[in-house]
Design an enzyme around this catalytic site. Sequence first.
Site, PDB file in Angstrom:
ATOM      1  N   TYR A 121      -3.363   4.638  18.673  1.00 12.71           N
ATOM      2  CA  TYR A 121      -4.499   5.464  19.064  1.00 12.71           C
ATOM      3  C   TYR A 121      -4.630   5.654  20.567  1.00 12.71           C
ATOM      4  O   TYR A 121      -4.533   6.766  21.079  1.00 12.71           O
ATOM      5  CB  TYR A 121      -5.793   4.866  18.499  1.00 12.71           C
ATOM      6  CG  TYR A 121      -5.829   4.863  17.001  1.00 12.71           C
ATOM      7  CD1 TYR A 121      -5.979   6.041  16.282  1.00 12.71           C
ATOM      8  CD2 TYR A 121      -5.693   3.680  16.282  1.00 12.71           C
ATOM      9  CE1 TYR A 121      -5.996   6.055  14.905  1.00 12.71           C
ATOM     10  CE2 TYR A 121      -5.706   3.678  14.897  1.00 12.71           C
ATOM     11  CZ  TYR A 121      -5.862   4.870  14.209  1.00 12.71           C
ATOM     12  OH  TYR A 121      -5.865   4.880  12.846  1.00 12.71           O
ATOM     13  N   PRO A 134      -9.998  12.746  10.805  1.00 15.76           N
ATOM     14  CA  PRO A 134     -10.207  13.428   9.525  1.00 15.76           C
ATOM     15  C   PRO A 134     -11.584  14.081   9.463  1.00 15.76           C
ATOM     16  O   PRO A 134     -12.508  13.728  10.189  1.00 15.76           O
ATOM     17  CB  PRO A 134     -10.115  12.286   8.502  1.00 15.76           C
ATOM     18  CG  PRO A 134      -9.683  11.074   9.266  1.00 15.76           C
ATOM     19  CD  PRO A 134     -10.090  11.290  10.679  1.00 15.76           C
ATOM     20  N   HIS A 353     -10.833   8.193  14.613  1.00 17.33           N
ATOM     21  CA  HIS A 353     -10.235   7.227  13.710  1.00 17.33           C
ATOM     22  C   HIS A 353     -10.014   5.823  14.285  1.00 17.33           C
ATOM     23  O   HIS A 353      -9.817   4.867  13.542  1.00 17.33           O
ATOM     24  CB  HIS A 353      -8.884   7.797  13.271  1.00 17.33           C
ATOM     25  CG  HIS A 353      -8.423   7.331  11.935  1.00 17.33           C
ATOM     26  ND1 HIS A 353      -8.644   6.054  11.459  1.00 17.33           N
ATOM     27  CD2 HIS A 353      -7.747   7.970  10.950  1.00 17.33           C
ATOM     28  CE1 HIS A 353      -8.108   5.944  10.252  1.00 17.33           C
ATOM     29  NE2 HIS A 353      -7.559   7.086   9.920  1.00 17.33           N
ATOM     30  N   LYS A 432      -8.793  10.256 -13.597  1.00 20.34           N
ATOM     31  CA  LYS A 432      -8.172   8.934 -13.696  1.00 20.34           C
ATOM     32  C   LYS A 432      -8.446   8.261 -15.037  1.00 20.34           C
ATOM     33  O   LYS A 432      -7.747   7.309 -15.402  1.00 20.34           O
ATOM     34  CB  LYS A 432      -8.635   8.045 -12.548  1.00 20.34           C
ATOM     35  CG  LYS A 432     -10.120   7.737 -12.511  1.00 20.34           C
ATOM     36  CD  LYS A 432     -10.449   6.893 -11.288  1.00 20.34           C
ATOM     37  CE  LYS A 432     -11.945   6.580 -11.229  1.00 20.34           C
ATOM     38  NZ  LYS A 432     -12.287   5.794 -10.015  1.00 20.34           N
ATOM     39  N   LYS A 436      -5.608   6.004 -16.773  1.00 25.95           N
ATOM     40  CA  LYS A 436      -5.828   4.610 -17.181  1.00 25.95           C
ATOM     41  C   LYS A 436      -5.577   4.420 -18.679  1.00 25.95           C
ATOM     42  O   LYS A 436      -5.128   3.349 -19.103  1.00 25.95           O
ATOM     43  CB  LYS A 436      -7.248   4.180 -16.804  1.00 25.95           C
ATOM     44  CG  LYS A 436      -7.452   4.005 -15.305  1.00 25.95           C
ATOM     45  CD  LYS A 436      -8.828   3.467 -14.963  1.00 25.95           C
ATOM     46  CE  LYS A 436      -9.922   4.470 -15.245  1.00 25.95           C
ATOM     47  NZ  LYS A 436     -11.255   4.004 -14.777  1.00 25.95           N
ATOM     48  N   SER A 441      -1.416   2.905 -13.155  1.00 31.68           N
ATOM     49  CA  SER A 441      -2.263   2.891 -11.964  1.00 31.68           C
ATOM     50  C   SER A 441      -2.570   4.320 -11.550  1.00 31.68           C
ATOM     51  O   SER A 441      -1.651   5.109 -11.283  1.00 31.68           O
ATOM     52  CB  SER A 441      -1.539   2.177 -10.819  1.00 31.68           C
ATOM     53  OG  SER A 441      -2.040   2.580  -9.563  1.00 31.68           O
ATOM     54  N   PRO A 442      -3.849   4.720 -11.475  1.00 29.50           N
ATOM     55  CA  PRO A 442      -4.161   6.085 -11.049  1.00 29.50           C
ATOM     56  C   PRO A 442      -3.574   6.443  -9.690  1.00 29.50           C
ATOM     57  O   PRO A 442      -3.051   7.547  -9.505  1.00 29.50           O
ATOM     58  CB  PRO A 442      -5.698   6.106 -11.027  1.00 29.50           C
ATOM     59  CG  PRO A 442      -6.083   5.096 -12.055  1.00 29.50           C
ATOM     60  CD  PRO A 442      -5.065   4.002 -11.924  1.00 29.50           C
ATOM     61  N   THR A 478      -3.878  -1.584   8.739  1.00 25.34           N
ATOM     62  CA  THR A 478      -3.131  -0.962   7.649  1.00 25.34           C
ATOM     63  C   THR A 478      -1.647  -1.282   7.717  1.00 25.34           C
ATOM     64  O   THR A 478      -1.131  -1.721   8.736  1.00 25.34           O
ATOM     65  CB  THR A 478      -3.255   0.575   7.680  1.00 25.34           C
ATOM     66  OG1 THR A 478      -2.611   1.068   8.863  1.00 25.34           O
ATOM     67  CG2 THR A 478      -4.698   1.015   7.633  1.00 25.34           C
ATOM     68  N   SER A 567      -3.330   9.831   1.336  1.00 21.11           N
ATOM     69  CA  SER A 567      -4.220   8.681   1.231  1.00 21.11           C
ATOM     70  C   SER A 567      -5.271   8.950   0.171  1.00 21.11           C
ATOM     71  O   SER A 567      -5.566  10.098  -0.154  1.00 21.11           O
ATOM     72  CB  SER A 567      -4.893   8.371   2.573  1.00 21.11           C
ATOM     73  OG  SER A 567      -5.438   9.542   3.133  1.00 21.11           O
ATOM     74  N   GLN A 568      -5.806   7.874  -0.366  1.00 19.08           N
ATOM     75  CA  GLN A 568      -6.894   7.965  -1.332  1.00 19.08           C
ATOM     76  C   GLN A 568      -8.197   7.584  -0.654  1.00 19.08           C
ATOM     77  O   GLN A 568      -8.294   6.517  -0.044  1.00 19.08           O
ATOM     78  CB  GLN A 568      -6.657   7.031  -2.524  1.00 19.08           C
ATOM     79  CG  GLN A 568      -7.799   7.065  -3.527  1.00 19.08           C
ATOM     80  CD  GLN A 568      -7.660   6.062  -4.658  1.00 19.08           C
ATOM     81  OE1 GLN A 568      -8.653   5.654  -5.238  1.00 19.08           O
ATOM     82  NE2 GLN A 568      -6.441   5.642  -4.969  1.00 19.08           N
TER      83      GLN A 568
END
Length: 642
Positions: A121, A134, A353, A432, A436, A441-442, A478, A567-568
Site C-alpha cells: 500500500y 473498492p 484499503h 449457495k 451446499k 464449498s460454495p 491476507t 474475492s468473496q
Amino acid sequence: MNMTRLFQSRTTATPLGRVLTSSGLSKMLTAASYSTGNAAAGGSTVATLQRQPVPKLPDTMQKLLKSIEPHVDAQVLAASKRATEQFSASGAVGQKLQELLNQRAAKMESWLADWWLRSAYMEYRDPVIVYSSPGLVFPRADYRTFDGQLAYAARMASAALAYKAQIDGGKIRQEMMGKVPLDMSQYEKIFGTCRIPGRDRDSVQYNPRSRHIVVACGNRYYRLDVINASGVIVSEGQILAQLQRIAKEAASSSSPPVGILTANHRDSWAEAYEKLVADPTNRNSVTAIQQALFVLSIDREIPQAPGSDHIIAASDLLIHGGGSTVNGGNRWYDKTIQLVVAPNGINGLTYEHSPAEGQPIAVMTDFLLEHLKRGTSTADQQTVPGAGEAVELPFNISAPSVKAAIEQAANFVDKLAADIQMHYLHFTDYGKGFIKSQRMSPDSYIQMAIQYAFYRLHKVPGAHYESAQNRMYLHGRTETIRSCSVESIAFARTMLDPKKDGRAKVESMKAAIEAHKAYVSMAIQGYGVDRHLLGLKLTAKEHGIAVPELYSDPGLQASANMRLSTSQVASRYDAFMCYGPLTADGYGCCYNPKEEDMWFGLSAFRSNPNSDVERFRVSLQEALREMYEVLVLHGEKPKGKL
C-alpha cells in the site's frame, strides 16, 4: 502487472465461511501463543492469537511449481524447476534468506504486517481509485427527491456513528474460525483513519477519538461535529438540519474539484500535497478532513451510458465518481470510509484499503443496511445538547502550481474513468443453497465457475487471485489463493469436451473444487506461496542482497500475472463490492453468494483488446448454468425444494 506487486496482488476482501477442524488447525499452528485484548471484540475479552509462521522453503517451492504448471509448456516448467532447485539448494541464497527471515519472525509479533502495509500500500504508486480502493454498491433506496436524498444521507451517517459506538463499546462479536479466535484489531482502524501522501512512500494517520465528520457537497467540504463533549452522538434530525444548510450553501456557488487530487497517481498527489498545504488555510482544512471519522459525500446525478442501468451507474460512482466534472472531486479518496449518497436512490460506500480487509467493511455494511431498513424513529429527532453547526473548510487554490495540479489530476482521472468499464451479474437461477446441497464449498464452486468462464472465453488458463484471511494470527492480513490449478484447467477442458459424459464432468468438477479447498486450507494458515516469496524478496533488499534470479523466472511471472482478481464479500442484502482488474488484460470479479441468488461486481479495461467485460459476464452466467445442468443430472440429489 507492476513488478512491485508481483507477490502482493489485491487484498480486497475476505473469503468467508472457511472453517477447518480444530485438529487440522492444531497440526499447523505451532508458533508461540500471544494474548491480545481487542476492544472491538468485547473490551475485556482476551483472545489467544498465534504469531504468523514462516513456511518451510522446500514446501513453498513445491507449491510454486504446481501453480506454474497450468500456464507454461514442459520446457518452461523444467526451467522453473531448475530455478527453484538452485534457489533452495543447501548453501544457496534461498537458504540464507530463509534463515534471516526466521530470525526476523523470532523477534517480531508479525514478520509480515509492517512489510505488507508498506509494500502493498504505502509504496504502491498507482492511484487508489480503480487500482486499490473498492466500492460497495448498496441496494437502491426509495428516495427520488433531493430532500429524500438528504434525509437518507442523514440516516446513513447516523447508522455509521452507531456502528462506531458499537466498536468503541466492545460490542462487535468476536469472530472465530472453528474454535480459533481471529484478530479483531482491523475494526478499530476503519473510523478516523486517513492515508497521507508522501514522495515514494505514503503513511497512515489514525484518529479513532475524533468527534467530527466531513460532508462533501458540490466539491466543498464542511466539518460537522457529531459527538458532544460528553461523548453523546447527535441525533439524525440534527444531522439532517445541517445537511440541509450545507446543501443550500453549496448550491450558491461552484467550487473547483480540489478532491480530485486524491485520485491522482500517488507521486503526483504527493507533490501537489506539498504545494497545497503550504498555504495555512489549506493545511487547516486538510487536517480537519484527515482527522474526521469519515467523509459523507452528497453527490449530484451521474449520467448513465447508453445501455447501462442504475447499478452500473452506482459502480462507476463508487469507483471514480464519474470523473472530474461529475463527482470525482466531491471525494477525499485517502479517507478509509466515504459514504456516498447520490440522486435517485443510488448509494453505497468506497473505502481506502490500507488499514483493513473486507470483513470489517462487510459487517459494517449489513449493520448500516439493517439500520437504514428500520427507518427513522422519534428518538432520532431529539436534540442532543452541545452539538455545533457545520463549518466550511475553505481552500485557497489561487497559486498557479495548485491550479495546474488540479487540472492535471482531472485530466488523468477522466481518462482512467473513461477506460475502466464496470458491470455486474445478478445471477438468479440458484444460489449457495443448491451448491451446499451438492456437498460442495460454495466459494470453491464459484471460484471454479470463474475459472471455467475465463477458459471457455479465452481458451487459455487465467492466473487467478483470491484473497484468504490470515486473521487467526496476531496482526494477520491476507494470503493469496492461487485458484488456477492443474485440476481447474482439467475441469474446464472436460466441460468443453463433447466426448466426455456427465459423470466425467462431475468428477472433474469435484477434483477441481477439492484442489481449491486444499489450497485454501494452506493459505488461511499462512502456508501459501506469495507472502513467503514476498518476505524472502524483502529480506534480500533489507540486507543488501541482490534480488535472486528466481524472481525473474518466466514461469513464476506467468503464474503471478493475475488476469483474474477475485474475492468473496458476503452480505445478507442485495449489495456487492466492485473494483478494477489487477492487469491491463484482466478482470475484477467480486461476489456475494446468497442462499438463492448471487451478485457479481465485474470490471475490465475498455482499451485492452484481450478482455471484454460484457463477454466475460455472459461466459460466467453460462458457466454457472452448465455446471448446474451437469449436477442436476449426475450430481447429488438435493433433498426438498430448492
